[in-house]
Design a protein around this motif. Sequence first.
Motif, mmCIF file in Angstrom:
data_model
loop_
_atom_site.group_PDB
_atom_site.id
_atom_site.type_symbol
_atom_site.label_atom_id
_atom_site.label_comp_id
_atom_site.label_asym_id
_atom_site.label_seq_id
_atom_site.Cartn_x
_atom_site.Cartn_y
_atom_site.Cartn_z
ATOM 1 N N PRO A 193 -21.617 4.522 -52.474
ATOM 2 C CA PRO A 193 -21.263 3.474 -53.444
ATOM 3 C C PRO A 193 -20.782 2.186 -52.761
ATOM 4 O O PRO A 193 -21.077 1.087 -53.230
ATOM 5 N N GLU A 194 -20.063 2.338 -51.644
ATOM 6 C CA GLU A 194 -19.579 1.162 -50.922
ATOM 7 C C GLU A 194 -20.744 0.348 -50.353
ATOM 8 O O GLU A 194 -20.723 -0.882 -50.394
ATOM 9 N N ARG A 195 -21.763 1.047 -49.842
ATOM 10 C CA ARG A 195 -22.932 0.341 -49.308
ATOM 11 C C ARG A 195 -23.705 -0.341 -50.441
ATOM 12 O O ARG A 195 -24.172 -1.470 -50.283
ATOM 13 N N ALA A 196 -23.832 0.335 -51.566
ATOM 14 C CA ALA A 196 -24.533 -0.270 -52.702
ATOM 15 C C ALA A 196 -23.845 -1.571 -53.112
ATOM 16 O O ALA A 196 -24.506 -2.589 -53.377
ATOM 17 N N ARG A 197 -22.528 -1.558 -53.181
ATOM 18 C CA ARG A 197 -21.782 -2.759 -53.559
ATOM 19 C C ARG A 197 -21.968 -3.863 -52.515
ATOM 20 O O ARG A 197 -22.139 -5.042 -52.873
ATOM 21 N N ALA A 198 -21.962 -3.499 -51.239
ATOM 22 C CA ALA A 198 -22.155 -4.493 -50.185
ATOM 23 C C ALA A 198 -23.533 -5.147 -50.279
ATOM 24 O O ALA A 198 -23.678 -6.369 -50.108
ATOM 25 N N PRO B 36 -33.495 -1.467 -41.086
ATOM 26 C CA PRO B 36 -33.163 -0.067 -40.771
ATOM 27 C C PRO B 36 -32.259 0.580 -41.814
ATOM 28 O O PRO B 36 -31.471 -0.078 -42.492
ATOM 29 N N VAL B 37 -32.359 1.907 -41.876
ATOM 30 C CA VAL B 37 -31.483 2.734 -42.704
ATOM 31 C C VAL B 37 -30.540 3.489 -41.780
ATOM 32 O O VAL B 37 -30.977 4.070 -40.779
ATOM 33 N N ASP B 38 -29.232 3.466 -42.100
ATOM 34 C CA ASP B 38 -28.285 4.305 -41.376
ATOM 35 C C ASP B 38 -27.781 5.403 -42.313
ATOM 36 O O ASP B 38 -28.372 5.613 -43.383
ATOM 37 N N GLU B 39 -26.701 6.066 -41.976
ATOM 38 C CA GLU B 39 -26.250 7.211 -42.767
ATOM 39 C C GLU B 39 -25.651 6.832 -44.120
ATOM 40 O O GLU B 39 -25.330 7.710 -44.923
ATOM 41 N N GLU B 40 -25.493 5.530 -44.403
ATOM 42 C CA GLU B 40 -24.998 5.095 -45.712
ATOM 43 C C GLU B 40 -26.032 4.341 -46.529
ATOM 44 O O GLU B 40 -25.761 3.959 -47.658
ATOM 45 N N GLY B 41 -27.214 4.121 -45.947
ATOM 46 C CA GLY B 41 -28.251 3.401 -46.670
ATOM 47 C C GLY B 41 -28.772 2.213 -45.883
ATOM 48 O O GLY B 41 -28.653 2.159 -44.652
ATOM 49 N N LEU B 42 -29.351 1.243 -46.599
ATOM 50 C CA LEU B 42 -29.926 0.063 -45.958
ATOM 51 C C LEU B 42 -28.844 -0.711 -45.209
ATOM 52 O O LEU B 42 -27.746 -0.922 -45.725
ATOM 53 N N ASP B 43 -29.162 -1.145 -43.996
ATOM 54 C CA ASP B 43 -28.195 -1.838 -43.149
ATOM 55 C C ASP B 43 -27.896 -3.240 -43.689
ATOM 56 O O ASP B 43 -28.815 -4.061 -43.811
ATOM 57 N N PRO B 44 -26.641 -3.559 -44.008
ATOM 58 C CA PRO B 44 -26.317 -4.872 -44.584
ATOM 59 C C PRO B 44 -26.621 -6.027 -43.640
ATOM 60 O O PRO B 44 -27.088 -7.086 -44.087
ATOM 61 N N GLU B 45 -26.348 -5.859 -42.346
ATOM 62 C CA GLU B 45 -26.627 -6.941 -41.405
ATOM 63 C C GLU B 45 -28.121 -7.228 -41.332
ATOM 64 O O GLU B 45 -28.554 -8.382 -41.271
ATOM 65 N N ASP C 161 -23.587 -7.529 -53.211
ATOM 66 C CA ASP C 161 -22.892 -8.781 -52.893
ATOM 67 C C ASP C 161 -23.789 -9.715 -52.088
ATOM 68 O O ASP C 161 -23.793 -10.937 -52.316
ATOM 69 N N LEU C 162 -24.543 -9.162 -51.155
ATOM 70 C CA LEU C 162 -25.452 -9.988 -50.355
ATOM 71 C C LEU C 162 -26.545 -10.622 -51.219
ATOM 72 O O LEU C 162 -26.988 -11.746 -50.968
ATOM 73 N N LEU C 163 -26.988 -9.876 -52.242
ATOM 74 C CA LEU C 163 -28.095 -10.346 -53.085
ATOM 75 C C LEU C 163 -27.625 -11.201 -54.263
ATOM 76 O O LEU C 163 -28.451 -11.809 -54.950
ATOM 77 N N ALA C 164 -26.320 -11.266 -54.483
ATOM 78 C CA ALA C 164 -25.792 -11.901 -55.696
ATOM 79 C C ALA C 164 -26.222 -13.351 -55.847
ATOM 80 O O ALA C 164 -26.515 -13.802 -56.967
ATOM 81 N N ASP C 165 -26.268 -14.104 -54.758
ATOM 82 C CA ASP C 165 -26.582 -15.533 -54.835
ATOM 83 C C ASP C 165 -28.052 -15.825 -54.568
ATOM 84 O O ASP C 165 -28.424 -16.961 -54.261
ATOM 85 N N THR C 166 -28.886 -14.817 -54.661
ATOM 86 C CA THR C 166 -30.330 -14.995 -54.470
ATOM 87 C C THR C 166 -31.048 -14.753 -55.792
ATOM 88 O O THR C 166 -30.434 -14.425 -56.797
ATOM 89 N N ALA D 138 -25.848 9.566 -59.835
ATOM 90 C CA ALA D 138 -26.880 8.526 -59.880
ATOM 91 C C ALA D 138 -26.260 7.184 -59.523
ATOM 92 O O ALA D 138 -25.134 6.866 -59.925
ATOM 93 N N LEU D 139 -26.997 6.372 -58.766
ATOM 94 C CA LEU D 139 -26.469 5.123 -58.233
ATOM 95 C C LEU D 139 -27.531 4.041 -58.342
ATOM 96 O O LEU D 139 -28.712 4.296 -58.096
ATOM 97 N N SER D 140 -27.131 2.833 -58.715
ATOM 98 C CA SER D 140 -28.085 1.733 -58.849
ATOM 99 C C SER D 140 -27.384 0.401 -58.617
ATOM 100 O O SER D 140 -26.240 0.201 -59.052
ATOM 101 N N LEU D 141 -28.086 -0.517 -57.947
ATOM 102 C CA LEU D 141 -27.578 -1.882 -57.818
ATOM 103 C C LEU D 141 -27.605 -2.598 -59.156
ATOM 104 O O LEU D 141 -27.025 -3.676 -59.307
ATOM 105 N N GLY D 142 -28.250 -1.978 -60.150
ATOM 106 C CA GLY D 142 -28.232 -2.525 -61.495
ATOM 107 C C GLY D 142 -26.835 -2.581 -62.080
ATOM 108 O O GLY D 142 -26.577 -3.337 -63.022
ATOM 109 N N THR D 143 -25.910 -1.808 -61.536
ATOM 110 C CA THR D 143 -24.508 -1.878 -61.965
ATOM 111 C C THR D 143 -23.963 -3.292 -61.775
ATOM 112 O O THR D 143 -23.159 -3.774 -62.577
#
Length: 449
Positions: free
Chosen positions: A244-249, A206-215, A252-257, A275-280
């Motif tokens: 930006p906070e959601r992108a960073r979260a 699901p998507v909430d008001e900040e983006g993709l749901d981390p859980e 972090d979840l994807l870092a070890d994958t 502009a925002l990217s997880l590529g950061t």
Amino acid sequence: MRQLLSMLEERLEEPTSRALATAVSRAVAEGALAPGTKLPPIRTVATELALSPTTVSAAWGLLARSGIVATDGRRGTTVLDSRSPDGRRYRQALEKPAALARDLSTGVPDESLLPTLTGVISSLDRAGSPSSYLEDPVLPELAALLRADWPYAPERHSVVDGAMDALDLVTRALLRFGDRVVVEHPCFPPLLDLLEALSVEVVGVPVDEEGLDPEGLADALRAPVVAVFLQPRAQNPTGVTMSPERARALADLLADTRTLVIEDDSVHGLSPSPALSLGTWLPDRTIHIRSYSKSHGPDLRLAALSGPDDLLRAVDARRHLGQGWSSRLLQRILVALLTDERAVAQVTDARTEYLRRRQAVVDELAAREVVVGGAEGMNIWVPVLDEAAAIVRLASQGIGVSAGAPYAVLPTTGDHIRVTVGLVAEGHAELADEIARAAHTTAWGARAR
């Protein structure tokens, strides 16, 4: 199995890998081998058809590269549905009961808000010619502009014929039969059609008001995920822009994958958000796609993408088997539009106007007890009591909207319609009246609450 082998033997004209691949292809084309059929093990085929295992293995390889079968280790080789994708969800999203006076289902930009080509075209003296069909796909002047304005520093850029062309090339180059991928819920229907045609396993988060749901993403990552598809800004259909906070979260979840991140930023130039990217955080696994269709014109057919060198080289290699490159003439027009003061001002004005139009309708709906989320973009995602009733009621007033069901990946949590309010320059209160009545309608013919 014996019947299947006899069918192949009848079509086998000579004992070569190419002839065996042709026999299987012919059986598929004739309908004798249905999609989903498991082919016998290589050694069984070799023994029964008096071929060497090497010959059969090479034939299976030819078929896999042609998209006719998929090989998956011990699970064997499976016949794919090699028919062209039918775009079922996309067609369903755009279906309307009849030709309507006001079609707000399309998601296209307002042509009057696109930058004019006056002065731009006259500055181009000729179409030009590449020195080689294998030269860099990006015009040097455009590459410089991209590097100066990209949300992170990637290894490589490429240019293709629009965002969907980019998604098609990336998915066909990097995904395989049976791969698990994560998409947003709700999700843009053409992407779902594309993934379905590739026979990958789609997992909705699901998507909430900040983006993709981390859980939700964390739950999906309990099993291997090959790729995550994201829309960082003005998510289609909800209009949500990732914080930006959601992108960073998420990073972090994807870092070890080993999961790839594939981002579709289709509103660059029209978004007020940076502009925002997880590529950061994940530059070695992120492919970021930027379309210029909404801001500068769908008929330019141009999108830029970035990513690690090895992944984009695979995409470019696949492209060389088809259209080869995007027109450098069109790239030169885009360069001129990105640097011409008048064109830049027109895109800036369009950004302001789209925000005004969206907010005007959202505010009017809120006054009528219809709450719409998201923050930007050309579309609004409207909750309704009965989707079919809402669509028909609006159609009776000459208004076309997009059905919500084709956007759903997870079991629905309520009916919705998507309305392209970016096309509505005036009359926002009147439109909100009609949408609110439709949203409160429980069945066609019933009175609105």
